[in-house]
Design a protein around this motif. Structure first.
Motif, PDB file in Angstrom:
ATOM      1  N   GLY A 370       6.062   1.695  25.085  1.00 26.00           N
ATOM      2  CA  GLY A 370       7.047   2.610  24.533  1.00 26.00           C
ATOM      3  C   GLY A 370       6.597   3.262  23.240  1.00 26.00           C
ATOM      4  O   GLY A 370       7.050   4.354  22.899  1.00 26.00           O
ATOM      5  N   GLU A 371       5.669   2.595  22.508  1.00 32.44           N
ATOM      6  CA  GLU A 371       5.235   3.108  21.222  1.00 32.44           C
ATOM      7  C   GLU A 371       3.791   3.592  21.300  1.00 32.44           C
ATOM      8  O   GLU A 371       2.960   3.001  21.983  1.00 32.44           O
ATOM      9  CB  GLU A 371       5.351   2.022  20.149  1.00 32.44           C
ATOM     10  N   ASP A 372       3.516   4.697  20.602  1.00 30.29           N
ATOM     11  CA  ASP A 372       2.160   5.191  20.506  1.00 30.29           C
ATOM     12  C   ASP A 372       1.398   4.422  19.425  1.00 30.29           C
ATOM     13  O   ASP A 372       2.001   3.765  18.573  1.00 30.29           O
ATOM     14  CB  ASP A 372       2.164   6.686  20.169  1.00 30.29           C
ATOM     15  N   PHE A 373       0.070   4.527  19.476  1.00 25.96           N
ATOM     16  CA  PHE A 373      -0.770   3.852  18.484  1.00 25.96           C
ATOM     17  C   PHE A 373      -1.126   4.838  17.380  1.00 25.96           C
ATOM     18  O   PHE A 373      -1.739   5.883  17.628  1.00 25.96           O
ATOM     19  CB  PHE A 373      -2.045   3.307  19.122  1.00 25.96           C
ATOM     20  N   VAL A 374      -0.745   4.512  16.159  1.00 22.43           N
ATOM     21  CA  VAL A 374      -1.041   5.364  15.002  1.00 22.43           C
ATOM     22  C   VAL A 374      -2.334   4.863  14.365  1.00 22.43           C
ATOM     23  O   VAL A 374      -2.348   3.843  13.679  1.00 22.43           O
ATOM     24  CB  VAL A 374       0.115   5.360  13.986  1.00 22.43           C
ATOM     25  N   ALA A 375      -3.430   5.593  14.594  1.00 23.37           N
ATOM     26  CA  ALA A 375      -4.734   5.172  14.075  1.00 23.37           C
ATOM     27  C   ALA A 375      -4.910   5.553  12.611  1.00 23.37           C
ATOM     28  O   ALA A 375      -5.512   4.804  11.828  1.00 23.37           O
ATOM     29  CB  ALA A 375      -5.854   5.791  14.913  1.00 23.37           C
ATOM     30  N   GLY A 398      -8.939   2.503  10.499  1.00 20.01           N
ATOM     31  CA  GLY A 398      -8.831   3.950  10.642  1.00 20.01           C
ATOM     32  C   GLY A 398      -9.922   4.722   9.938  1.00 20.01           C
ATOM     33  O   GLY A 398      -9.941   5.953   9.991  1.00 20.01           O
ATOM     34  N   LYS A 399     -10.874   4.032   9.323  1.00 16.35           N
ATOM     35  CA  LYS A 399     -11.889   4.737   8.540  1.00 16.35           C
ATOM     36  C   LYS A 399     -12.820   5.562   9.433  1.00 16.35           C
ATOM     37  O   LYS A 399     -13.134   6.712   9.108  1.00 16.35           O
ATOM     38  CB  LYS A 399     -12.682   3.761   7.669  1.00 16.35           C
ATOM     39  N   THR A 400     -13.258   5.015  10.563  1.00 21.26           N
ATOM     40  CA  THR A 400     -14.135   5.764  11.454  1.00 21.26           C
ATOM     41  C   THR A 400     -13.377   6.896  12.150  1.00 21.26           C
ATOM     42  O   THR A 400     -13.927   7.982  12.360  1.00 21.26           O
ATOM     43  CB  THR A 400     -14.775   4.826  12.492  1.00 21.26           C
ATOM     44  N   THR A 401     -12.120   6.679  12.498  1.00 21.35           N
ATOM     45  CA  THR A 401     -11.306   7.750  13.085  1.00 21.35           C
ATOM     46  C   THR A 401     -11.191   8.918  12.118  1.00 21.35           C
ATOM     47  O   THR A 401     -11.283  10.085  12.516  1.00 21.35           O
ATOM     48  CB  THR A 401      -9.911   7.216  13.441  1.00 21.35           C
ATOM     49  N   GLY A 576      -4.609   2.105   9.121  1.00 20.52           N
ATOM     50  CA  GLY A 576      -4.472   3.545   9.173  1.00 20.52           C
ATOM     51  C   GLY A 576      -3.909   4.189   7.931  1.00 20.52           C
ATOM     52  O   GLY A 576      -3.789   5.413   7.870  1.00 20.52           O
ATOM     53  N   VAL A 577      -3.563   3.398   6.921  1.00 20.19           N
ATOM     54  CA  VAL A 577      -2.918   3.907   5.711  1.00 20.19           C
ATOM     55  C   VAL A 577      -3.877   3.757   4.527  1.00 20.19           C
ATOM     56  O   VAL A 577      -4.563   2.745   4.389  1.00 20.19           O
ATOM     57  CB  VAL A 577      -1.603   3.163   5.432  1.00 20.19           C
TER      58      VAL A 577
END
Length: 611
Positions: A370-375, A398-401, A576-577
């Motif tokens: 139901g939830e998306d992944f926030v990279a 999230g650094k490589t993204t 990711g933050v």
């Protein structure tokens, strides 16, 4: 953090492993290569011994000879290998198969080539347990989960049902560690076991290995180029150079008072948070009192408020001159020059921040959930021209993204990336072509980023040929210059990637990224596969190029000791933050966020002065 007492005396009594006069030869097209000559070493029950040395020193070849897994063309030419008093150097293959895994475990370095891409992770762990009779069909699943949890994998039951391509690099390495430890062997050969892991996971894995050593009497042969790790975890250190042991002894003695010139050079080149004084001038932090923004960049507002350090002023002026020259070259190449044949002066944004991220977000839809992944979530930061900005964090932070969005490999879900003030999502085809020449990547994994069918010469020349830079003679000359820059001999030109060590392959990847003389280089773990001497050389090379050409770097790394040496500004990411951003000096001397403090506390050798 649990660590091995580096002052502990070597174990007494009959050694678990005894190697005497080991010599290993390889038959090649150029004749016989003597890879290892006259190596002697002993490891007692429960002891941890580290072998250190640069790429090609023979440390991994020694380990592979012990476990009977020499590469094609390799053979033990002389010497003895005894495991618990039993000679195994001439043991037939069926006997070695029974020894591997059960008595001698192995954690190899490269997770990409050592995991079966079409088999689930749990299946690959189960194979080892079943082959040695340590599990049956009824309980193997539970034992697989237990092994994966011991290696630090969260949600192990779910991960066991996934394939290697669904894991990050660090997670794949942890899967290999689970396979190596599954049978609780008496001797564990760990060949760079944490080179792909962030510092907090590295600490978890090394603590796990330490726990096995204490509780089960398991001995560990640790192959590493990380002297901080060797000092913290090993009781004894063996230094190898050009196939020979040049020095060995207690870890504390070796690292505090090295006797051999080669050992001295290794210690001097080792990156460490404790030896910030070794920072090259080009990588020094801004002077005390220089104002900085909340995002960690210098306050260079349009109003002109705030003073720059002399270094930053010189770098900015140099960048202006370099930028004018490069703009003229691009105008001539694209036939878009101004009427008088010269390019216009760069705008203010072109001489201040080369890149600006504004509220950058990347969301991946996940099927069946139901939830998306926030990279990456709402990240804002800038890369000043001619400076090095490092992004650090654990695997999955999230650094490589973030780096891939800058490279236009993936598109952001929302937010903007500006290159010299222009939104890169609006670039025309011609502008995109120019952008890709001016922004070049250096990837983490030299095994998958180099075409195995190309010679080294062709690999480095490929971007020059693609963008039609110079004549064939010019390109050949440029390739040879780049080989010199990354300390590779000209004899490498006709070789293929498979004939090079991991460190040599990464140097080829770095040379290829430098071929087009870019303005910005996105470095995704560019030195994680290199030994300390070559790592030091590459970092100094990056510094020389930055001073000479006003280059900018976005440096992605989990090695905070390296980040301390190279970065002007550090951005810390978690889930990711962006949790903290400041000058390098501020991050390492006065971290504010608890997560940043935890990262720093996990660095091997952080409290050791090995300079």
């Amino acid at each position: 953090m649990a660590t091995t007492d580096i002052t502990k005396e070597p174990h007494m009594g009959t050694p678990l492993l005894s190697v005497e006069g080991l010599a290993v030869d390889f038959n090649t097209t150029d004749g016989v290569v003597h890879a290892v000559e006259g190596v002697d070493l002993e490891i007692s029950e429960g002891e941890t011994v580290a072998i250190v040395g640069e790429s090609g020193s023979g440390k991994s070849t020694t380990a592979m000879a012990i476990i009977g897994l020499l590469a094609g063309g390799g053979r033990i030419a002389a010497g003895s290998i005894r495991l618990d008093g039993r000679e195994i150097s001439k043991a037939p293959e069926h006997e070695m198969r029974a020894i591997r895994g059960r008595h001698i475990g192995l954690v190899p370095q490269d997770p990409m080539s050592n995991l079966n891409p079409v088999a689930k992770i749990g299946t690959q762990v189960a194979e080892t347990l079943l082959a040695h009779g340590l599990a049956n069909r009824q309980n193997v699943s539970a034992k697989v989960v237990e092994a994966l949890e011991a290696a630090g994998l969260p949600d192990a039951a779910k991960r066991a049902k996934q394939y290697p391509h669904e894991f990050s690099g660090g997670m794949r390495q942890r899967a290999l560690i689970a396979i190596g430890l599954a049978c609780k062997p008496r001797l564990l050969i760990a060949d760079e076991p944490t080179s792909a892991l962030d510092v907090t996971v590295q600490q978890t894995i090394l603590d796990q290995i330490g726990a096995m050593t204490r509780e089960l009497g398991t001995a560990v042969l640790l192959i590493t180029h990380d002297l901080g790790l060797a000092a913290e975890r090993a009781e004894r250190v063996i230094v190898m150079h050009r196939g020979k042991v040049v020095e060995q002894g207690a870890a504390k003695q070796i690292l505090e008072d090295p006797q051999h010139p080669y050992t001295q050079s290794l210690v001097a080149a080792a990156p460490s948070v404790a030896i910030a004084r070794l920072r090259p001038e080009a990588f020094s932090a801004p002077k005390d009192g220089e104002p900085s923004r909340a995002d960690g960049t210098p306050s260079r507002g349009d109003s002109g408020d705030g003073s720059l350090s002399e270094r930053s002023e010189r770098r900015t002026e140099r960048a202006k001159r370099v930028e004018v020259t490069k703009r003229v070259e691009r105008a001539q190449r694209d036939e878009t020059a101004t009427p008088d044949g010269a390019a216009s002066e760069p705008s203010a944004s072109a001489t201040d921040n080369i890149v600006e991220f504004e509220n950058l977000t990347k969301v991946y839809p996940v099927r069946g959930r139901g939830e998306d992944f926030v990279a990456v979530k709402d990240v804002s930061l800038v890369i000043p021209r001619g400076e090095t900005v490092a992004i650090v964090g654990e695997s999955g932070s999230g650094k490589t993204t973030t780096a891939r969005m800058l490279l236009k490999v993936i598109e952001p879900t929302s937010g903007l990336i500006r290159f010299e003030g222009k939104d890169i999502s609006t670039l025309s085809r011609a502008e995109t072509r120019d952008f890709r020449q001016r922004v070049q990547p250096i990837f983490q994994d030299p095994y998958s980023s180099l075409n195995p069918m190309f010679t080294i010469e062709r690999l480095i020349a490929e971007p020059l040929e693609f963008y039609r830079r110079g004549s064939s003679a010019d390109r050949r000359k440029r390739v040879r210059q780049l080989l010199d820059d990354v300390a590779l001999p000209q004899s490498m030109l006709r070789r293929y990637p498979s004939e090079l060590s991991g460190g040599q392959r990464q140097r080829v990847a770095i040379a290829r990224a430098l071929a087009l003389s870019p303005d910005l280089i996105v470095c995704d773990e560019p030195v994680s596969a290199l030994d300390v001497l070559v790592q030091d050389q590459i970092l100094r090379l990056l510094g020389d190029l930055q001073r000479e050409y006003g280059l900018s770097y976005l440096f992605i790394s989990h090695d905070l000791a390296v980040v301390r040496l190279i970065s002007d500004y550090v951005c810390v990411m978690k889930d990711g933050v962006l949790v903290e951003a400041a000058t390098s000096e501020e991050i390492f001397t006065n971290p504010r966020d608890p997560y940043t403090r935890r990262l720093l506390a996990s660095i091997p050798g952080n409290e050791l002065n090995i300079a």
